[in-house]
Write an enzyme that holds these catalytic residues in place. Structure first.
Site, mmCIF file in Angstrom:
data_model
loop_
_atom_site.group_PDB
_atom_site.id
_atom_site.type_symbol
_atom_site.label_atom_id
_atom_site.label_comp_id
_atom_site.label_asym_id
_atom_site.label_seq_id
_atom_site.Cartn_x
_atom_site.Cartn_y
_atom_site.Cartn_z
ATOM 1 C CD GLU A 68 1.346 31.929 -2.387
ATOM 2 O OE1 GLU A 68 1.861 30.805 -2.367
ATOM 3 O OE2 GLU A 68 0.758 32.432 -1.403
ATOM 4 C CD GLU A 109 -3.620 28.383 1.701
ATOM 5 O OE1 GLU A 109 -2.418 28.243 1.467
ATOM 6 O OE2 GLU A 109 -4.188 29.498 1.818
#
Length: 925
Positions: A470, A746
C-alpha cells in the site's frame, strides 16, 4: 547584546536549486533583555559574501521577522545570492531601540528556472531485461566520460528521472538524498535536484554514471498490483554546468552520446525489494569492453513539467544496532532491530562466490515467537544478495525500502553476528523541532512511538503504512495527524509539496481523491466512491494547520482555489446545500463501536460528513478574510451559518441530544462548534457517560480519536481525558506500549490480549493516525499552544495530570525556541518558561494556592510585566499597591493565574494546590 541568528530561506538553511522567484527570508533575534520586539530591520542581498555590490537593500519599519518576501531585481537561473540582516529592537527599560550588528551571511542558490535553460535530453536504454519472478524491469545504468581543461571554480549538476535515480561521479556517490526525484504526479510535475559537485571533479579525466530504477513511476503501486502508473519507460535527464576560473563555462548534458553501462542490480522495486548479483560488479575497463558500443536513446518528455525540489529530500537519518539474533521455535535465524523502522539493513559478509543470501522483513513475532509477515500481504519486502566471493563484502539496497523490526536471514554462514548488521533509517529530512518529556516512562514511550510513526510514514509523502502493498498518501491520515506532525518536526515544506499534488489530483468537480498522488484512479466501479468527508477535507484542514503552525500565509494563497473547490463540491451534493447526506462515507473509520467484521464505526456517516463540511467552510471563510477576499468571506461565512442551523435541525432531537449517540458524534459536534449553547452541558455530559459505559475507555476511530481528549479538557473534564490517556489495558494508547510497541498501530487491538492478531488483511504496526493524541499532550501536559499564527503570540497553559510530577516541552517556533518546564516538588510548583524574542505569550500558572502572594512576587521579580495589557480587578490592584498600573492578571475557576509576558526567560515558584478530585461520573440531565 542584540544579535540576529538562524537565517532561513523558504524554511531551509542555505538551500540550493530553488525554483521560487520571490523567496522568503526569516531570522531569529537573540538578546539578554526581556520583552524584546523588533521595530525595524535592514535586509541586504548581494552576489558576493562580502556584500561589495548590493543586489537589493531593503529597510523598513516592521516587526516582521519571518517569511519576508524578496522584492529585488529578477533572479537568475543557477545564481547564488547572499543575504544578511540587521535589526533594531526595543526591550524592557530601553528608551530607544537597540541596533544589532549584521548577521553572519547566509545564501540561497537558484535552480534552472525556465524551460529554455535546459540543453540536456531525456535518455533511456534501447532494451531492458525483465525479472520474470516479479515481472519487473531491471534498473539500467548509463555513463559519460569528460575531460577538464583549466581550473574549475564551480561544478553543479541538475538532475531528475522518470523513476528513481542515483548518481556517481568519479567513484563517489553524488549527494546524500535517496529516492530522488521523489513522488509527485509525474503527469503534472517532476522534481529536479541540484548538487554542488565541485569537490568531486578531477583535474583531467572524469566519469559520471547514472543508475535508474522503476520506483513510483513504473513500479508496483497499490494492492491491485498495478504497474506503469505514469509510464513504462524510465529515463534520466542530467545537466552539469562547469564554471572555470577564467570565466568561461561548459555544459555536460545527457544525450545520445552517453553509453550504457553494466549494473549488478537485477531487480529493485519499492514493495518487493531488491536482487543484487555482486558477481556482475566489473571494473571500468572491463565495462568499456562489454558495453562500450551500446549507446543511449533520446526520448521526449515535457520539460514544462519540471519543477525545483520543493520539500526536504529523503536521507539516512539514523543507524540502529540490532539488539539480538534469535533462533525461533521453527529454527529460523531472525534479527531483531529493537525498533519498528523504515529503511533497510546494511550488512557485511564473507562467503564463496555465488552464495545466495536472503533478508525477509516483518514487523512482529507471532504468539509462539516465530517470524510473522502475514500482515505484509503481497509485498515481498525481500532482499536477495548473491556474493562475489571477493573477501568481505558490504551491501545496502538502492531503490527500495522496507518497514520492519525483524529480519529473517537465509543463506548466511554460521559465523555471522549482530555486529555484521546495521539498521539504516530513512525518512524525509525534516528538522526535529519538538521535545515532549514527562516523569512517566510509559507516556514518554508513547511519544517515542508517535515520533517514530511519523519518521516511518513521512517518506517524501505522508503514507498510511510503510510495509505492506500500500504505502499510499491517504489524505485522511495526513489530515488528522498534521497538527501533531507540526509539533514534532518542521513539516511546512513537506506539506507544501504534497498539497500541490493534491490540488493537481483534485477532480474537475472539486472532489479530492482518497490518496495523493492519486494512484487509485479506476479502482472503484464507475469512478464512484473516490472521495469522502474527513479524507477530502485534507484539502482545507492541512493548509490551515500549516499556516497556523508556521505563520506561512503563502500556503493558503497557494491552496485557496483547491480549498474553495472542495467546499463548493460538497455544497452541490444532495438536495440540501447545507447538508452532506449522500454518497459513500467512511465515517469514523475503524472505530470500536462498529459491527463485528466491519471497518465502519457506528457514528452516522452523514453526521460526520456534515460536521466536516461546517468545519472546512469555516476555515475557507477565515482564509478568504486573511487573503483580503471579502466577497468570498461573506459567502462562506453565510454558508457556515446555514450548515450549523441545518446540522442542529437534522442531528439533534427535541431534547437536545444527538441522534447518533456515540462518543465520536459528541466529540466532533463539540470540537467543530456545532452544539447550541443551551445543549453544550448535556452533550459533554453524555460524552462522559458514554466513556463511563465503556468502563472509562474510548471506542473512537480515525475521526473521533484526534479530538477526544481535547474536547474533554476544553469542556472541564481534563481528568477524564487523562484517565483515558493513562489507561494501559485494551483499548488505549498505553495498551500498545504495554505490548512492546515502538510505533503506533493501525488498530487498537492489532495484537489482541491473548497474543493473536486482529487480522491479516489490514493490520499495520506502523500507522501514525492514532498518534494524533500527541497534539493533546503538547497542548495540555506541556501546555504549548498558539493564539496567533506561527506562535507570534503563544499560549502557555499546562494542566498537570495528578499522576505526573514533571513535564518538559520545547518547540522551535519560527521566531525561536519556546520552552516550558514544570515540576511539582512536594506541594511546590516550579515553573520555567522561555518565550522567543519578537513574540508574546499568555501564561496560565495552574492551581495557585496563594493568589495574591504569587501576584506580588511576580510584580517584584518582573516589573516589566506591566507592559502588556491584561485585566486585574481594581480592588485587587489597590490591595497589591498597583494603583495606576495596567491591569495584568486574570483568574479562572481552577485557580489558574493568567497574564501576558513578552520575550525572555522566566521562573515561577509557588505553593501548588492540587485539583480537587471527585468521582468522574457526570450526572445526566
Amino acid at each position: 547584546m542584540l544579535k540576529v541568528k538562524t537565517l532561513r530561506c523558504e524554511h531551509f538553511n542555505n538551500p540550493i536549486g530553488l525554483g521560487c522567484l520571490n523567496p522568503r527570508l526569516s531570522w531569529h533575534i537573540e538578546s539578554d533583555n526581556l520583552h524584546v520586539i523588533q521595530k525595524r530591520f535592514q535586509l541586504q542581498v548581494s552576489l558576493s559574501a562580502e556584500f561589495e555590490n548590493l543586489h537589493w537593500n531593503h529597510f523598513t519599519y516592521s516587526d516582521q521577522s519571518i517569511l519576508v518576501r524578496y522584492e529585488g531585481p529578477p533572479l537568475e537561473s543557477g545564481q547564488r545570492y547572499y543575504y544578511r540582516v540587521k535589526v533594531w529592537a526595543q526591550g524592557a527599560g530601553d528608551a530607544e531601540p537597540e541596533e544589532s550588528a549584521w548577521s553572519e551571511p547566509a545564501f540561497w542558490e537558484m535552480g534552472l528556472l525556465y524551460e529554455q535553460d535546459w540543453k540536456a535530453k531525456w535518455i533511456t536504454v534501447r532494451e531492458r531485461s525483465i525479472n520474470k519472478d516479479f515481472n519487473a524491469r531491471s534498473p539500467f545504468a548509463t555513463t559519460k566520460r569528460f575531460a577538464i581543461e583549466g581550473k574549475v571554480n564551480k561544478a553543479v549538476i541538475y538532475a531528475t528521472s522518470l523513476g528513481l535515480y542515483e548518481l556517481n561521479l568519479n567513484g563517489q556517490r553524488v549527494g546524500d538524498a535517496y529516492f530522488t526525484p521523489g513522488w509527485t504526479d509525474y503527469n503534472d510535475r517532476v522534481q529536479v535536484q541540484t548538487y554542488d559537485v565541485t569537490h568531486l571533479i578531477n583535474q583531467q579525466h572524469n566519469r559520471i554514471t547514472a543508475t535508474v530504477g522503476e520506483g513510483w513511476y513504473s513500479g508496483y503501486l497499490g494492492w491491485q498490483k498495478r504497474k506503469d502508473t505514469y509510464g513504462d519507460t524510465n529515463a534520466i535527464l542530467l545537466q552539469m554546468k562547469i564554471s572555470y576560473e577564467d570565466g568561461h563555462t561548459e555544459l555536460i548534458c545527457s544525450d545520445a552520446s552517453w553509453q550504457e553501462t553494466g549494473s549488478a542490480i537485477l531487480m529493485s522495486d519499492i514493495y518487493n525489494g531488491e536482487i543484487y548479483d555482486a558477481r556482475l560488479e566489473i571494473t571500468e575497463e572491463a565495462d568499456d569492453k562489454v558495453n562500450g558500443q551500446k549507446m543511449m536513446q533520446e526520448m521526449q518528455f515535457p520539460l514544462r513539467h519540471l519543477v525545483a525540489q520543493e520539500n526536504e529530500p529523503v536521507k539516512i537519518m539514523n543507524r540502529l544496532h540490532p539488539v539480538e539474533l534469535i533462533h525461533t521455535p521453527k529454527g529460523e535465524r531472525v534479527l531483531n532491530l529493537g525498533q519498528n523502522m523504515v529503511g533497510w539493513v546494511e550488512f557485511k559478509v564473507k562467503a564463496p562466490a555465488g552464495t545466495v543470501l536472503k533478508l525477509i522483513h516483518g514487523e512482529v513475532l507471532d504468539q509462539e515467537g516465530n517470524f510473522y509477515r502475514d500482515n505484509i500481504r503481497d509485498a515481498a519486502q525481500e532482499i536477495t544478495y548473491i556474493c562475489s566471493g571477493n573477501g568481505t563484502e558490504t551491501y545496502q539496497p538502492h531503490f527500495t525500502f522496507q518497514g520492519f523490526q525483524y529480519v529473517k536471514l537465509e543463506g548466511f554462514p554460521e559465523g555471522i553476528s549482530i555486529e555484521d548488521f546495521t539498521g539504516v533509517v530513512l525518512h524525509s529530512d525534516m528538522e526535529p523541532i519538538g521535545v515532549f518529556e514527562t516523569s512517566d516512562a510509559k507516556l514518554n514511550q508513547l511519544q517515542h512511538n508517535i515520533v517514530w510513526g511519523q519518521k516511518g510514514n513521512f517518506l517524501d509523502v505522508p503514507t498510511d503504512c510503510p510495509q505492506r502493498d500500500e504505502r499510499l498518501g491517504w489524505t485522511g491520515d495526513a489530515q488528522i495527524f498534521a497538527r501533531t506532525a507540526s509539533y514534532n518536526m518542521n513539516a511546512a515544506s513537506f506539506f507544501r509539496k504534497w498539497l500541490k499534488d493534491l490540488a493537481f489530483n483534485q477532480m474537475e468537480d472539486g472532489s479530492v481523491p482518497f490518496v495523493v498522488p492519486d494512484v487509485l484512479k479506476g479502482v472503484f466501479a464507475d469512478n464512484t466512491g473516490r472521495t469522502t468527508a474527513a479524507w477530502g477535507d485534507a484539502a482545507v484542514i492541512c493548509p490551515w494547520t500549516i499556516y497556523q503552525s508556521y505563520g506561512d500565509k503563502q500556503i493558503l494563497a497557494q491552496q485557496y482555489d483547491s480549498m474553495k473547490a472542495w467546499v463548493d463540491y460538497i455544497r452541490i451534493q444532495g438536495e440540501n446545500e447545507y447538508l452532506w447526506d449522500t454518497g459513500l462515507q467512511l465515517g469514523d473509520w475503524l472505530a470500536l463501536d462498529s459491527e463485528e467484521g466491519s471497518y465502519f464505526g457506528a457514528t452516522d456517516g452523514t453526521l460526520v460528513a456534515t460536521a466536516y463540511f461546517a468545519y472546512s467552510t469555516q476555515i475557507v471563510a477565515q482564509t478568504a478574510k486573511l487573503l483580503n477576499n471579502y466577497n468570498d468571506f461573506k459567502t462562506y461565512q453565510l454558508l457556515h451559518e446555514g450548515i450549523k442551523v441545518a446540522f442542529v435541525d437534522r442531528y439533534f432531537d427535541e431534547t437536545g441530544r444527538l441522534t447518533s449517540n456515540t462518543q465520536t458524534a459528541q466529540v466532533i459536534a463539540l470540537h467543530f462548534d456545532l452544539v447550541p449553547d443551551q445543549h453544550k452541558k448535556k452533550v459533554i455530559q453524555e460524552l462522559v457517560h458514554l466513556i463511563e459505559k465503556k468502563h472509562m475507555h474510548l471506542d473512537t476511530g480515525f475521526v473521533g480519536t484526534p479530538y477526544l481528549c481535547l474536547v474533554l479538557s476544553d469542556n472541564g473534564y481534563a481528568d477524564v481525558a487523562y484517565k483515558l490517556l493513562f489507561q494501559n489495558d485494551y483499548p488505549s494508547w498505553l495498551y500498545q506500549v504495554e505490548r512492546g510497541a515502538t510505533t503506533m498501530w493501525e488498530h487498537w487491538d492489532s495484537i489482541r490480549e491473548d497474543g493473536s492478531f486482529w487480522s491479516t488483511a489490514m493490520n499495520s504496526f506502523n500507522h501514525y493516525s492514532y498518534g494524533s493524541v500527541g497534539d493533546f499532550m503538547y497542548r495540555n501536559i506541556a501546555g504549548i499552544d498558539l493564539i496567533e499564527a506561527g506562535y507570534k503570540k503563544s499560549r502557555i497553559a499546562p494542566k498537570p495530570p495528578i499522576n505526573l510530577t514533571s513535564a518538559r516541552g520545547e518547540l522551535k517556533t519560527p521566531y525561536g525556541p519556546l520552552k516550558v518546564h514544570w515540576q511539582i516538588v512536594k506541594n511546590e510548583m516550579q515553573f520555567e518558561v522561555d518565550i522567543p524574542h519578537n513574540t508574546t505569550a499568555e501564561i496560565t500558572l495552574p492551581c495557585v494556592a496563594e493568589v495574591e502572594e504569587v501576584q506580588r512576587r511576580i510584580m517584584e521579580h518582573y516589573p516589566s510585566i506591566t507592559n502588556p495589557p491584561v485585566n486585574i480587578p481594581p480592588e485587587l490592584a489597590e490591595k497589591m499597591g498597583l494603583e495606576g498600573k495596567r491591569d495584568i492578571f486574570n483568574m479562572n475557576e481552577e485557580k489558574g493565574l493568567t497574564f501576558t509576558l513578552g520575550s525572555g526567560n522566566y521562573t515561577f515558584q509557588y505553593n501548588y494546590e492540587h485539583p480537587t478530585r471527585v468521582p468522574v461520573h457526570a450526572s445526566r440531565s
